[in-house]
Design an enzyme around this catalytic site. Structure first.
Site, PDB file in Angstrom:
ATOM      1  N   SER A 133      52.794  11.380  46.720  1.00 48.56           N
ATOM      2  CA  SER A 133      53.994  10.903  45.789  1.00 48.56           C
ATOM      3  C   SER A 133      54.443   9.733  45.295  1.00 48.56           C
ATOM      4  O   SER A 133      53.029   8.501  45.846  1.00 48.56           O
ATOM      5  CB  SER A 133      55.009  10.960  46.284  1.00 48.56           C
ATOM      6  OG  SER A 133      55.944  11.019  45.531  1.00 48.56           O
ATOM      7  N   TYR A 158      61.880   9.260  53.192  1.00 49.79           N
ATOM      8  CA  TYR A 158      61.658  10.196  53.228  1.00 49.79           C
ATOM      9  C   TYR A 158      59.515   9.685  52.101  1.00 49.79           C
ATOM     10  O   TYR A 158      58.573  10.573  52.759  1.00 49.79           O
ATOM     11  CB  TYR A 158      62.237  10.659  51.756  1.00 49.79           C
ATOM     12  CG  TYR A 158      60.921  11.526  50.394  1.00 49.79           C
ATOM     13  CD1 TYR A 158      60.419  12.462  50.961  1.00 49.79           C
ATOM     14  CD2 TYR A 158      61.052  10.828  49.074  1.00 49.79           C
ATOM     15  CE1 TYR A 158      58.829  13.557  50.203  1.00 49.79           C
ATOM     16  CE2 TYR A 158      59.828  12.293  48.283  1.00 49.79           C
ATOM     17  CZ  TYR A 158      59.130  13.366  49.221  1.00 49.79           C
ATOM     18  OH  TYR A 158      57.673  14.116  48.416  1.00 49.79           O
ATOM     19  N   LYS A 162      55.916   9.464  52.875  1.00 51.09           N
ATOM     20  CA  LYS A 162      54.715   9.638  52.611  1.00 51.09           C
ATOM     21  C   LYS A 162      53.552   9.282  52.702  1.00 51.09           C
ATOM     22  O   LYS A 162      52.449   9.652  53.359  1.00 51.09           O
ATOM     23  CB  LYS A 162      54.606  10.285  51.470  1.00 51.09           C
ATOM     24  CG  LYS A 162      55.560  11.446  50.814  1.00 51.09           C
ATOM     25  CD  LYS A 162      54.632  12.514  50.263  1.00 51.09           C
ATOM     26  CE  LYS A 162      55.203  14.192  50.904  1.00 51.09           C
ATOM     27  NZ  LYS A 162      54.558  15.537  51.045  1.00 51.09           N
TER      28      LYS A 162
HETATM   29  P1  NAD Z   1      59.802  22.573  48.130  1.00 51.90           P
HETATM   30  O1  NAD Z   1      60.900  22.479  48.898  1.00 51.90           O
HETATM   31  O2  NAD Z   1      59.727  23.363  47.351  1.00 51.90           O
HETATM   32  O3  NAD Z   1      58.108  22.866  48.927  1.00 51.90           O
HETATM   33  C1  NAD Z   1      57.988  22.646  50.289  1.00 51.90           C
HETATM   34  C2  NAD Z   1      57.884  23.836  51.235  1.00 51.90           C
HETATM   35  O4  NAD Z   1      57.997  23.193  52.409  1.00 51.90           O
HETATM   36  C3  NAD Z   1      59.096  24.082  51.142  1.00 51.90           C
HETATM   37  O5  NAD Z   1      59.086  26.020  50.701  1.00 51.90           O
HETATM   38  C4  NAD Z   1      59.551  24.499  52.426  1.00 51.90           C
HETATM   39  O6  NAD Z   1      59.654  25.822  53.105  1.00 51.90           O
HETATM   40  C5  NAD Z   1      58.449  24.307  53.761  1.00 51.90           C
HETATM   41  N1  NAD Z   1      58.452  23.453  54.415  1.00 51.90           N
HETATM   42  C6  NAD Z   1      59.631  22.198  54.446  1.00 51.90           C
HETATM   43  N2  NAD Z   1      59.576  21.798  55.910  1.00 51.90           N
HETATM   44  C7  NAD Z   1      58.412  22.681  56.620  1.00 51.90           C
HETATM   45  C8  NAD Z   1      57.712  22.815  57.930  1.00 51.90           C
HETATM   46  N3  NAD Z   1      58.186  21.611  58.908  1.00 51.90           N
HETATM   47  N4  NAD Z   1      57.266  23.944  58.712  1.00 51.90           N
HETATM   48  C9  NAD Z   1      57.155  24.981  57.621  1.00 51.90           C
HETATM   49  N5  NAD Z   1      57.238  24.455  56.040  1.00 51.90           N
HETATM   50  C10 NAD Z   1      58.265  23.292  56.098  1.00 51.90           C
HETATM   51  O7  NAD Z   1      59.008  21.105  47.532  1.00 51.90           O
HETATM   52  P2  NAD Z   1      58.108  20.956  45.799  1.00 51.90           P
HETATM   53  O8  NAD Z   1      58.973  20.582  45.387  1.00 51.90           O
HETATM   54  O9  NAD Z   1      57.039  21.865  46.451  1.00 51.90           O
HETATM   55  O10 NAD Z   1      57.101  19.945  47.331  1.00 51.90           O
HETATM   56  C11 NAD Z   1      56.229  19.729  47.643  1.00 51.90           C
HETATM   57  C12 NAD Z   1      55.029  19.154  48.291  1.00 51.90           C
HETATM   58  O11 NAD Z   1      55.153  18.006  47.374  1.00 51.90           O
HETATM   59  C13 NAD Z   1      56.210  18.154  48.703  1.00 51.90           C
HETATM   60  O12 NAD Z   1      55.020  17.771  49.742  1.00 51.90           O
HETATM   61  C14 NAD Z   1      56.658  17.183  48.588  1.00 51.90           C
HETATM   62  O13 NAD Z   1      57.093  15.761  49.260  1.00 51.90           O
HETATM   63  C15 NAD Z   1      56.083  16.823  47.570  1.00 51.90           C
HETATM   64  N6  NAD Z   1      56.012  15.726  46.144  1.00 51.90           N
HETATM   65  C16 NAD Z   1      57.314  16.473  45.524  1.00 51.90           C
HETATM   66  C17 NAD Z   1      57.278  16.098  44.518  1.00 51.90           C
HETATM   67  C18 NAD Z   1      58.410  16.975  43.456  1.00 51.90           C
HETATM   68  O14 NAD Z   1      59.307  15.939  42.417  1.00 51.90           O
HETATM   69  N7  NAD Z   1      58.959  18.214  43.388  1.00 51.90           N
HETATM   70  C19 NAD Z   1      56.823  14.802  43.880  1.00 51.90           C
HETATM   71  C20 NAD Z   1      55.688  14.303  44.460  1.00 51.90           C
HETATM   72  C21 NAD Z   1      55.184  15.378  45.915  1.00 51.90           C
HETATM   73  C1  WQD Z   2      63.768  11.046  36.644  1.00 54.04           C
HETATM   74  C2  WQD Z   2      64.706   9.520  35.607  1.00 54.04           C
HETATM   75  C3  WQD Z   2      66.731   9.342  37.072  1.00 54.04           C
HETATM   76  C4  WQD Z   2      69.028  13.061  37.022  1.00 54.04           C
HETATM   77  C5  WQD Z   2      62.347  11.824  42.296  1.00 54.04           C
HETATM   78  C6  WQD Z   2      61.521  10.922  43.088  1.00 54.04           C
HETATM   79  C7  WQD Z   2      60.383  10.963  43.736  1.00 54.04           C
HETATM   80  C8  WQD Z   2      59.439  12.392  42.922  1.00 54.04           C
HETATM   81  C9  WQD Z   2      59.626  12.797  41.768  1.00 54.04           C
HETATM   82  C10 WQD Z   2      59.167  13.395  45.177  1.00 54.04           C
HETATM   83  C11 WQD Z   2      65.514   9.185  36.422  1.00 54.04           C
HETATM   84  C12 WQD Z   2      66.916  10.136  35.175  1.00 54.04           C
HETATM   85  C13 WQD Z   2      67.947  11.966  37.033  1.00 54.04           C
HETATM   86  C14 WQD Z   2      69.677  13.395  36.864  1.00 54.04           C
HETATM   87  C15 WQD Z   2      69.321  11.921  35.037  1.00 54.04           C
HETATM   88  N1  WQD Z   2      59.108  13.146  44.480  1.00 54.04           N
HETATM   89  N2  WQD Z   2      68.603  10.752  35.698  1.00 54.04           N
HETATM   90  N3  WQD Z   2      70.408  12.068  35.439  1.00 54.04           N
HETATM   91  O1  WQD Z   2      63.273   9.150  40.262  1.00 54.04           O
HETATM   92  O2  WQD Z   2      61.658   9.421  39.037  1.00 54.04           O
HETATM   93  O3  WQD Z   2      61.732  10.508  41.401  1.00 54.04           O
HETATM   94  O4  WQD Z   2      61.106  12.933  42.037  1.00 54.04           O
HETATM   95  O5  WQD Z   2      58.044  12.737  46.362  1.00 54.04           O
HETATM   96  O6  WQD Z   2      60.116  10.418  45.839  1.00 54.04           O
HETATM   97  O7  WQD Z   2      61.447   9.574  43.886  1.00 54.04           O
HETATM   98  O8  WQD Z   2      62.433  11.505  39.268  1.00 54.04           O
HETATM   99  O9  WQD Z   2      63.819  13.227  37.695  1.00 54.04           O
HETATM  100  O10 WQD Z   2      65.719  12.372  40.027  1.00 54.04           O
HETATM  101  O11 WQD Z   2      64.925  11.216  37.836  1.00 54.04           O
HETATM  102  O12 WQD Z   2      69.559  10.562  34.115  1.00 54.04           O
HETATM  103  O13 WQD Z   2      70.673  13.997  37.336  1.00 54.04           O
HETATM  104  O14 WQD Z   2      66.061  10.931  35.008  1.00 54.04           O
HETATM  105  O15 WQD Z   2      67.737   8.194  36.392  1.00 54.04           O
HETATM  106  O16 WQD Z   2      65.207   7.988  35.255  1.00 54.04           O
HETATM  107  P1  WQD Z   2      62.309  10.157  39.562  1.00 54.04           P
HETATM  108  P2  WQD Z   2      63.909  12.691  38.569  1.00 54.04           P
END
Ligand code: NAD
Ligand code: WQD
Length: 347
Positions: A133, A158, A162
């Site tokens: 991330s 969190y 990562k």
């Molecule tokens: P998500 O929660 O939809 O998917 C994650 C999945 O992992 C879920 O289905 C959950 O049930 C499963 N899971 C969690 N812990 C587990 C465990 N111990 N054993 C087996 N399964 C488990 O999330 P997502 O948005 O699809 O994110 C996927 C990956 O991408 C995550 O690692 C997240 O940290 C990373 N990521 C997400 C974002 C985002 O904004 N969505 C941004 C950057 C990185």
């Molecule tokens: C985006 C923008 C908020 C919600 C997060 C995690 C990051 C990654 C992606 C996993 C910001 C604004 C948000 C709301 C708002 N996840 N906002 N009202 O914070 O960039 O990143 O998700 O790895 O680790 O920190 O994403 O979608 O929460 O926010 O105004 O209800 O929207 O302040 O400017 P962010 P976000």
């Protein structure tokens, strides 16, 4: 082992989640054999049914309800399938919750990854694509998009999980020949599959902007809270780099193919290189759904910064990856999913 469509199974951990399920679909449509493990803590099996329909499969996608904490159950999966590589999505991902329950996050994410790496080692599977991330970068904006070489530093448990997981994988690669690992650092994933049958299905009130906006658009939530209007940006609201989940899914398949080139350990940012403010996102979504999305102007959310932008140059030059879907398509697809599935997969 070389990664190709006929070289064995791809194990997708977290494959019923948001990004994992879209990636499973792309893998299957590109001819890969896939096995999914997930503990369903933040998802359900329904996305697999949608994948089977979209991909025209006559058999169910192989799925095992496994928690990565359960090493024996994981071993069973490795025994049953000739696994060649792993795409590792499974993790808890809520930043705020990780501050409240740091140990649960370290146990689930870090210990889960250690188990996975151990079992991969036992079965001589040494190819892994890892979901990282942009949150691993130091949270300061100095006027430049983030490159893979930018200083690292996390502000939440969190984020630290990562970073620790990246480091664990790096140390394993350094310690033993034969490992190939690609860290993909996502910026802000959003959108949904263009069919409107797959998308993000938050189990609680969404923390992220776009699922919140789309739930306001459908009338499930009253109004978007815009967190902060005094940032140093074009309209005072925060700028982020949004990427369509299908672009992200396709990037995983490109990364998986690259593992076959035996490059050891590599890191790539995945974003578009352009940023949108919160108000621009709300307006783009209003256009997509043809209704005015109400919002209120609220104070800053603690921990947020003005701008987080991706420099996508390395992914473009090395992986040949560039985003293909623009903001308009992200919002149109998100709205199609939200409208046809107002209660997500349980609609
Ligand atoms: P998500 O929660 O939809 O998917 C994650 C999945 O992992 C879920 O289905 C959950 O049930 C499963 N899971 C969690 N812990 C587990 C465990 N111990 N054993 C087996 N399964 C488990 O999330 P997502 O948005 O699809 O994110 C996927 C990956 O991408 C995550 O690692 C997240 O940290 C990373 N990521 C997400 C974002 C985002 O904004 N969505 C941004 C950057 C990185
Ligand atoms: C985006 C923008 C908020 C919600 C997060 C995690 C990051 C990654 C992606 C996993 C910001 C604004 C948000 C709301 C708002 N996840 N906002 N009202 O914070 O960039 O990143 O998700 O790895 O680790 O920190 O994403 O979608 O929460 O926010 O105004 O209800 O929207 O302040 O400017 P962010 P976000």
């Amino acid at each position: 082992m070389a990664i190709s469509t006929d070289s064995g199974y791809v194990l997708v951990t977290g494959g019923t989640g948001f990004i994992g399920s879209h990636t499973v679909l792309v893998l299957i449509t590109q001819g890969f054999r896939v096995v999914v493990v997930d503990n369903l803590s933040n998802s359900c099996e329904e996305p697999l049914r949608r994948i089977e329909k979209l991909a025209g499969l006559s058999e169910p996608v192989p799925f095992h309800k496994v928690d990565l904490g359960d090493r024996d159950a994981l071993r069973d999966v490795f025994r049953r399938y000739p696994i060649a590589s792993v795409v590792h999505f499974a993790a808890l991902k809520a930043v705020g919750e990780s501050v409240q329950k740091p140990l649960a996050y370290y146990r689930n994410n870090v210990a889960g990854t250690l188990n996975l790496m151990d079992v991969m080692t036992e079965f001589a599977v040494r190819n892994i694509v890892f979901s990282s991330s942009a949150t691993v970068y130091e949270a300061v904006y100095e006027g430049h998009p983030l490159r893979e070489t930018n200083p690292l530093g996390c502000t939440s448990p969190y984020g630290r999980t990562k970073l620790y997981m990246e480091n664990i994988i790096k140390d394993a690669v350094d310690a033993e020949a034969g490992w190939n690992a690609i860290m993909l650092r996502y910026f802000n994933p959003t959108g949904a599959h263009e069919s409107g049958t797959m998308g993000e299905d938050p189990q609680q009130i969404p923390n992220n902007l776009m699922p919140y906006v789309s739930q306001v658009a459908i009338g499930k939530l009253e109004s978007v809270h815009v967190f902060g209007t005094d940032y140093n940006t074009r309209d005072g609201t925060g700028v982020r780099d949004y990427i369509h989940v299908m672009d992200l899914a396709e990037a995983h398949v490109i990364a998986l193919r690259r593992l076959a080139e035996n490059n050891g350990y590599e890191i790539f940012n995945l974003g578009s290189g352009t940023g949108q403010t919160v108000l621009e996102m709300i307006h783009a979504m209003s256009e997509a759904c043809g209704r005015v999305i109400p919002y209120t102007l609220d104070p800053r959310r603690p921990g947020d910064i003005d701008t987080i932008l991706c420099d996508p140059q390395k992914a473009t030059e090395v992986l040949g990856f560039t985003v293909r879907r623009d903001l308009k398509q992200m919002c149109a697809d998100l709205w199609r999913w939200q409208q046809s599935n107002p209660n997500g997969y349980s609609s």
